[in-house]
Structures are given as structure tokens and as C-alpha cells.
Enzyme design. Structure first.
Site, PDB file in Angstrom:
ATOM      1  N   ASN A  89      41.066  51.508  42.805  1.00  0.00           N
ATOM      2  CA  ASN A  89      40.546  51.174  41.528  1.00  0.00           C
ATOM      3  C   ASN A  89      40.357  52.438  40.451  1.00  0.00           C
ATOM      4  OD1 ASN A  89      38.399  49.776  39.599  1.00  0.00           O
ATOM      5  ND2 ASN A  89      37.360  51.587  40.513  1.00  0.00           N
ATOM      6  N   SER A 141      46.106  46.475  34.811  1.00  0.00           N
ATOM      7  CA  SER A 141      45.547  45.976  33.682  1.00  0.00           C
ATOM      8  C   SER A 141      46.501  45.069  32.839  1.00  0.00           C
ATOM      9  CB  SER A 141      45.159  47.143  32.564  1.00  0.00           C
ATOM     10  OG  SER A 141      44.875  46.864  31.277  1.00  0.00           O
ATOM     11  N   TYR A 155      48.760  54.690  28.976  1.00  0.00           N
ATOM     12  CA  TYR A 155      47.760  53.693  29.766  1.00  0.00           C
ATOM     13  C   TYR A 155      48.440  52.527  30.247  1.00  0.00           C
ATOM     14  CZ  TYR A 155      43.604  50.765  31.331  1.00  0.00           C
ATOM     15  OH  TYR A 155      42.925  50.070  32.039  1.00  0.00           O
ATOM     16  N   SER A 158      51.323  53.333  32.576  1.00  0.00           N
ATOM     17  CA  SER A 158      50.936  53.653  34.042  1.00  0.00           C
ATOM     18  C   SER A 158      50.363  52.260  34.856  1.00  0.00           C
ATOM     19  CB  SER A 158      49.537  54.629  34.124  1.00  0.00           C
ATOM     20  OG  SER A 158      48.680  53.934  33.524  1.00  0.00           O
ATOM     21  N   LYS A 159      50.060  51.410  34.107  1.00  0.00           N
ATOM     22  CA  LYS A 159      49.655  50.246  34.796  1.00  0.00           C
ATOM     23  C   LYS A 159      50.813  49.152  35.035  1.00  0.00           C
ATOM     24  CE  LYS A 159      45.091  50.861  34.758  1.00  0.00           C
ATOM     25  NZ  LYS A 159      44.550  50.988  35.843  1.00  0.00           N
ATOM     26  N   ILE A 188      36.775  44.172  30.425  1.00  0.00           N
ATOM     27  CA  ILE A 188      35.435  44.128  31.369  1.00  0.00           C
ATOM     28  C   ILE A 188      34.338  45.029  30.972  1.00  0.00           C
ATOM     29  CG2 ILE A 188      34.781  44.293  33.735  1.00  0.00           C
ATOM     30  CD1 ILE A 188      36.957  42.133  33.336  1.00  0.00           C
TER      31      ILE A 188
HETATM   32  N1  LIG Z   1      36.876  48.083  32.031  1.00  0.00           N
HETATM   33  C1  LIG Z   1      38.132  47.420  31.564  1.00  0.00           C
HETATM   34  O1  LIG Z   1      37.959  46.757  30.553  1.00  0.00           O
HETATM   35  C2  LIG Z   1      39.256  47.474  32.320  1.00  0.00           C
HETATM   36  C3  LIG Z   1      40.246  46.673  32.212  1.00  0.00           C
HETATM   37  C4  LIG Z   1      41.363  46.509  32.746  1.00  0.00           C
HETATM   38  C5  LIG Z   1      41.508  47.360  33.686  1.00  0.00           C
HETATM   39  N2  LIG Z   1      40.481  48.402  34.201  1.00  0.00           N
HETATM   40  C6  LIG Z   1      40.907  49.263  35.283  1.00  0.00           C
HETATM   41  O2  LIG Z   1      39.642  49.141  36.062  1.00  0.00           O
HETATM   42  C7  LIG Z   1      39.590  50.355  36.914  1.00  0.00           C
HETATM   43  C8  LIG Z   1      38.277  50.819  36.821  1.00  0.00           C
HETATM   44  O3  LIG Z   1      37.586  50.630  35.614  1.00  0.00           O
HETATM   45  P1  LIG Z   1      36.135  50.854  34.978  1.00  0.00           P
HETATM   46  O4  LIG Z   1      35.871  50.199  33.586  1.00  0.00           O
HETATM   47  O5  LIG Z   1      35.135  50.687  36.020  1.00  0.00           O
HETATM   48  O6  LIG Z   1      36.351  52.334  34.562  1.00  0.00           O
HETATM   49  P2  LIG Z   1      35.105  53.650  34.943  1.00  0.00           P
HETATM   50  O7  LIG Z   1      35.509  54.695  33.879  1.00  0.00           O
HETATM   51  O8  LIG Z   1      33.779  52.918  34.347  1.00  0.00           O
HETATM   52  O9  LIG Z   1      35.310  53.980  36.468  1.00  0.00           O
HETATM   53  C9  LIG Z   1      36.545  54.704  36.856  1.00  0.00           C
HETATM   54  C10 LIG Z   1      36.156  55.622  37.954  1.00  0.00           C
HETATM   55  O10 LIG Z   1      37.108  56.485  38.261  1.00  0.00           O
HETATM   56  C11 LIG Z   1      36.641  57.581  38.750  1.00  0.00           C
HETATM   57  N3  LIG Z   1      37.899  58.513  38.522  1.00  0.00           N
HETATM   58  C12 LIG Z   1      38.621  59.062  37.619  1.00  0.00           C
HETATM   59  N4  LIG Z   1      39.429  59.735  37.754  1.00  0.00           N
HETATM   60  C13 LIG Z   1      39.459  60.040  39.041  1.00  0.00           C
HETATM   61  C14 LIG Z   1      40.106  60.837  40.183  1.00  0.00           C
HETATM   62  N5  LIG Z   1      41.323  61.703  39.547  1.00  0.00           N
HETATM   63  N6  LIG Z   1      39.859  60.877  41.328  1.00  0.00           N
HETATM   64  C15 LIG Z   1      39.108  60.010  41.850  1.00  0.00           C
HETATM   65  N7  LIG Z   1      38.166  59.171  40.792  1.00  0.00           N
HETATM   66  C16 LIG Z   1      38.690  59.073  39.575  1.00  0.00           C
HETATM   67  C17 LIG Z   1      35.718  58.044  37.551  1.00  0.00           C
HETATM   68  O11 LIG Z   1      35.037  59.154  37.877  1.00  0.00           O
HETATM   69  C18 LIG Z   1      34.916  56.517  37.555  1.00  0.00           C
HETATM   70  O12 LIG Z   1      33.837  56.765  38.183  1.00  0.00           O
HETATM   71  C19 LIG Z   1      40.583  51.286  36.120  1.00  0.00           C
HETATM   72  O13 LIG Z   1      41.858  51.599  36.829  1.00  0.00           O
HETATM   73  C20 LIG Z   1      40.682  50.776  34.919  1.00  0.00           C
HETATM   74  O14 LIG Z   1      42.098  51.277  34.218  1.00  0.00           O
HETATM   75  C21 LIG Z   1      39.474  48.269  33.558  1.00  0.00           C
END
Ligand SMILES: NC(=O)c1ccc[n+]([C@@H]2O[C@H](COP(=O)([O-])OP(=O)(O)OC[C@H]3O[C@@H](n4cnc5c(N)ncnc54)[C@H](O)[C@@H]3O)[C@@H](O)[C@H]2O)c1
Length: 248
Positions: A89, A141, A155, A158-159, A188
């Protein structure tokens, strides 16, 4: 309880979607390793889980570093005896256009999102193969399918890479009883999307047929389904969790 005694690793679980996945796995009886590079947030989580007497391992690990990932997986395997589930994640986003984005931002996004996911898959594959059982879910994503105008080019790239990696590993590991799938969320409510302007937020909601932003739990429940035995005939699937914003 859908995950009774199943051992799961969840990366990026210190906050947001990853934390919601971890909490839902615990609710379902899973034994959990919570992984993140944010040591401060992890320490808070560790204290919370100690207070609530929850059985979780809390391990700081930067998923871009294969030596740290291998060490983390070793530690989980030695302590909990199996690795049934891996949820990749952890991810980061950068904003910008092809003209404004810096080369180091491109590199970092690809390194965390794509290489980090690869590192974790590689570290557990042998163990899952030996067990003849494993579930991997990658968090992709919508940007990987249709691109995105506000995030920097790395971004979505990568996805899209994660989607292809998911399908490749699904094909390579199916013969060993390992399912590899992804969820593909959109919009989200987490700290990642909190960076949006009010105008952008309204625009995004207007483009979602279900008329709201998603909650981290919406994604977590979809991940739970994919790692559960109810989904044992599903592999190589990129499951949309997007309120209908993209129907493919
Ligand atoms: N929030 C959205 O709208 C959304 C939409 C589509 C996809 N996503 C994907 O969902 C996932 C989680 O997103 P989120 O919104 O909860 O993000 P967020 O930024 O709240 O949480 C991401 C977590 O990943 C950790 N992280 C970052 N780099 C890291 C590394 N090198 N090693 C270990 N941990 C690391 C961060 O410390 C953080 O706790 C991501 O992959 C994001 O791309 C999010």
C-alpha cells in the site's frame, strides 16, 4: 473471522488507507506486521496497540531499500512462522507537469511506488511458494489507467507499472497457489488527497457517480475481499474502488 491466524504484512500502514487495512485485518483475526518509513507515527501506533493488547509487529522499513525489506520479511517470518498476505500500500505522490517536474521527483515516485512494490513482492515470493499459499494485493490508482492532470507524470506511470507487475506476477505465481491482485482507488479522503484545493475537491466529487469521496475503509474492505478465500479464483484483477468514476 475471515483472516483467523493468517499472517499479513501491510506496508505504508502508519496512516491513511494502510492504517484502515491494518485495522480491518485485525478485526478479522489476522496476525499483523505494520510497516512504514515514518518512525514517529509507527511509535504512536506501537503504543496504541500495546495499550489495547493487540498482537501486532510494528516495523520501521523503507520499502525502496531491498536490504531493509528482506530484513523485515525475515523478522516477520521468524516471529510469526508464515507469511500468508502481503499488501503493498505504501506510496507517494508529487504534483506538477512534464515541464515543472524535477528529475529527482520522477525518480523518487517510481522508486517508492513501483520498485518498493517489486522489492516486497520479491522478498515474500519464495516463502509463499514454499507454503503453496499466498495472497498479494497491490494498491494502484485510477491514474494508472487513465492518467491524471494534477499529479506529476511519474505517479500515473508508476501505477500503470504496478498494474502490469500485478498481472505478470499473477501469471508467474498462480501455479504455486499464490493470488496476485490490485485495487485501483480514486479520490479517497486521506492526507494525500487533503492537498486538493476546495475547487478541485468539488470538481472531483462532481465527476463521481456515487456523489462522494471514498473513505479509507472503502478500499480496505475491497482489499479484505481479495485476500479472503472467497476470492480464491480471482487473480490478475485490477479492482476499481472509485465510486463509478471509471467503469472499465
Ligand atoms: N488517497 C487517495 O485518494 C488515493 C487514490 C488512489 C490511490 N491511492 C494510493 O493508496 C496508497 C495509500 O495512500 P494514502 O492516501 O493512504 O497515502 P498516505 O500518504 O496517507 O499514506 C502513505 C503511507 O506510506 C508511507 N510511505 C511512504 N514512502 C514509504 C517508503 N519508502 N517505505 C515505507 N512506507 C512509506 C508513508 O509514511 C505513509 O504512512 C498509495 O499507494 C496511494 O498512491 C490513494
Amino acid at each position: 473471522m475471515k483472516l483467523k491466524n493468517k499472517v499479513a504484512i501491510v506496508t505504508g500502514a502508519a496512516r491513511g488507507i494502510g492504517k484502515a487495512i491494518a485495522l480491518i485485518f485485525l478485526r478479522e483475526g489476522g496476525k499483523l506486521a505494520i510497516i512504514d518509513s515514518d518512525r514517529e507515527k509507527l511509535e504512536i501506533l506501537r503504543k496504541e496497540s500495546e495499550k489495547e493488547k493487540k498482537e501486532v509487529m510494528v516495523i520501521p522499513c523503507d520499502i525502496t531499500k531491498s536490504s531493509e525489506v528482506n530484513g523485515m520479511v525475515d523478522q516477520v517470518y521468524k516471529t510469526l512462522g508464515r507469511i500468508d498476505i502481503l499488501v503493498n500500500n505504501a506510496g507517494i505522490i508529487r504534483r506538477g507537469t512534464i515541464e515543472t517536474v524535477r528529475e529527482e521527483d520522477w525518480d523518487r515516485v517510481i522508486e517508492v511506488n513501483l520498485k518498493g512494490t517489486f522489492n516486497c513482492c520479491k522478498a515474500v515470493a519464495g516463502i509463499m511458494k514454499q507454503q503453496g499459499y499466498g495472497k498479494i494485493v497491490n494498491v494502484s490508482s485510477i491514474a494508472g489507467k487513465v492518467g491524471d492532470i494534477t499529479s506529476a507524470p511519474g505517479y500515473g506511470s508508476s501505477k500503470a507499472g504496478i498494474d502490469a507487475l500485478t498481472k505478470t506476477l499473477a501469471r508467474q505465481l498462480a501455479q504455486y497457489g499464490i493470488n496476485v491482485n490490485a485495487v485501483s482507488p480514486h479520490a479517497i479522503e486521506t492526507e494525500m488527497s487533503a492537498q486538493w484545493s476546495e475547487e478541485r475537491r468539488k470538481e472531483v466529487i462532481a465527476s463521481i457517480p456515487l456523489g462522494r469521496l471514498g473513505k479509507p475503509e472503502d478500499v480496505a474492505e475491497a482489499v479484505l475481499f481479495l485476500v479472503s478465500d472467497e476470492a480464491s479464483f480471482i487473480t490478475g484483477e485490477i479492482l476499481d474502488v472509485n465510486g463509478g468514476a471509471l467503469m472499465d
